[in-house]
Write an enzyme that holds these catalytic residues in place. Structure first.
Site, short mmCIF file in Angstrom:
data_model
loop_
_atom_site.label_atom_id
_atom_site.label_comp_id
_atom_site.label_asym_id
_atom_site.label_seq_id
_atom_site.Cartn_x
_atom_site.Cartn_y
_atom_site.Cartn_z
N LYS A 22 -0.65 -13.79 27.42
CA LYS A 22 -0.72 -15.14 27.99
C LYS A 22 -2.17 -15.46 28.29
CE LYS A 22 2.29 -18.42 29.15
NZ LYS A 22 3.47 -18.82 28.36
N ASP A 40 1.25 -24.32 26.30
CA ASP A 40 2.02 -24.18 27.53
C ASP A 40 1.71 -25.44 28.34
OD1 ASP A 40 2.38 -22.92 30.53
OD2 ASP A 40 3.60 -21.80 29.10
#
Length: 448
Positions: free
Chosen positions: A128, A168
């Site tokens: 991430k 995201d």
């Protein structure tokens, strides 16, 4: 060392090594406290310190991101990429651009991503990244300059066989385009598979935009079927009004449910006639307005800046906004109003106290690492298409997505039955099923 002592020791070490990172601690605790049955059956994981290694990222990259705004002022943000675990494949996970982003947030998201990606059954590891940059209110030029500076460091650490970022919160098609353009400029290569979430016209996948929201609803539909019911005729509330929420609403309506409320950071709107999706998309995707404008445009709707969306009576709740948005008092309100299922479209949107309320009340609860895996699954499908220089139709891709979500649901229930005797315990099932896939690969690859 017995299993419970081992788990407590790992948790203590995580807290010691990562002070002040509350969200990361929460994510680790949520997983580790369910792994006892798996570790009892597989003591070799304890001997091999699999859990210890799993909780320590393979690589953490933190860097400065300088850029120039439209007034000519120099700005400085911080960039992150956590390459958490590559036992199953290249690191895979989104980039988040939001003021709340810090190292602990990115590590929590990366840790969750390990298990989510494992559950898809595809060859992708967990990672991430992101920045504390806020794209809201910034011009296209400012966003472009920031993305170019961000990628000028990130490009050293990614690649289609190494680490494949996606979007995201705060990172959509515009940002992915600017990031990819700078990557191509720096490397002199059109590596389409290095970023996913691209527009369809130059390497993106049909249904990727819709995938997380659609996948959440597909998973919820499978859960509801275990109780002999479906979305047909059900009242639904969906938190958020971004990408995940919009397409969750779309699929709920397609399956016969009625979404009566949604939210944004300013409050929530209730429309008993059902949320007008076209109006909502216009306000959020084109005009970038607050939800209060929806109520101004729709006489049947009311907007509230106070209270919570979860006070609205519903049969099904789909939290699709951000972490820890459902607190204990929200869970109590939902259960008192007779909610049947709560299925997470966001990452860890329910606090541990809220989850406990749902479990005690017998509410079907779908954790995000299983329920919102549709986004990353479709990113993996995009990688497949890029590798083959191919492009599938929307219907082909949606059918693959639906099949993946059915398989994830089946795996969670079967694992929960095997290790806990409780097929409805999706938290246990998702955590152990994902863990076993990663743990087996880590054991096979040695102490690395």
């Amino acid at each position: 060392m017995d299993v419970s002592t081992h788990i407590e020791a790992v948790q203590a070490e995580v807290r010691r090594r990562n002070p002040g990172e509350a969200e990361f601690h929460q994510a680790v605790t949520e997983v580790l406290t369910t792994l006892g049955p798996a570790l009892e059956r597989h003591p070799e994981y304890v001997r091999g310190a699999v859990v210890d290694r799993l909780c320590e990222p393979e690589r953490q990259v933190v860097f400065r991101v300088p850029w120039v705004d439209d007034e000519g002022a120099v700005r400085v943000n911080r960039g992150f990429r956590i390459e958490f675990n590559s036992a199953l494949g290249p690191y895979k996970g989104g980039l988040r651009f939001h003021p709340s982003v810090n190292l602990g947030i990115v590590k929590f998201l990366g840790f969750e991503q390990i298990f989510k990606n494992a559950l898809t059954g595809m060859g992708i590891g967990g990672g991430k990244g992101g920045s504390d940059f806020d794209p809201r209110g910034r011009s296209d030029g400012e966003v472009m300059r920031f993305c170019q500076s961000f990628m000028s460091e990130l490009y050293r650490h990614i690649g289609e066989h190494t680490d494949v970022p996606a979007g995201d919160i705060g990172v959509g098609g515009r940002e992915i385009g600017y990031l990819f353009g700078q990557y191509k400029r720096l490397t002199n290569r059109f590596d389409a598979g290095v970023l996913t979430g691209k527009p369809v016209g130059w390497g993106g996948s049909h249904a990727r935009t819709e995938a997380t929201g659609y996948g959440t609803v597909f998973f919820a539909q499978e859960m509801l079927a275990t109780r002999g019911t479906s979305f047909e005729g059900r009242r639904v509330v969906v938190s958020g009004s971004g990408n995940v929420a919009l397409y969750a609403i779309e699929k709920v309506h397609a399956l016969g449910g009625t979404v009566v409320a949604c939210s944004d950071s300013s409050g929530y709107v209730v429309d008993e006639d059902g949320i007008d999706l076209e109006l909502l998309k216009e306000l959020k995707e084109v005009r970038r307005e607050r939800l209060s404008v929806y109520a101004e445009a729709k006489p049947t709707a009311r907007f509230s800046a106070r209270g919570t969306l979860y006070d609205v009576p519903c049969d099904i709740a789909l939290p699709c906004a951000t972490q820890n948005e459902i607190r204990r008092e929200d869970a109590v309100a939902l259960t008192k109003n007779g909610v049947l299922a709560v299925v997470e479209g966001a990452n860890m949107p329910s606090t541990p106290e809220a989850i406990e309320v749902f479990r005690e009340a017998g509410v079907l609860f779908g954790p995000g690492k299983a329920a919102n895996a549709g986004g990353v699954a479709t990113s993996a499908l995009e990688m497949q298409q890029n590798a083959a220089r191919d492009r599938w139709t929307f219907d082909q891709t949606e059918a693959r997505l639906a099949a993946v979500m059915r398989d994830v649901h089946t795996e969670c229930r079967q694992t929960a039955e095997t290790y806990g005797g409780t097929p409805d315990d999706y938290v246990l099932g998702a955590n152990i099923a994902g863990f076993l896939r990663v743990a087996d690969a880590m054991q096979a690859q040695g102490i690395v």
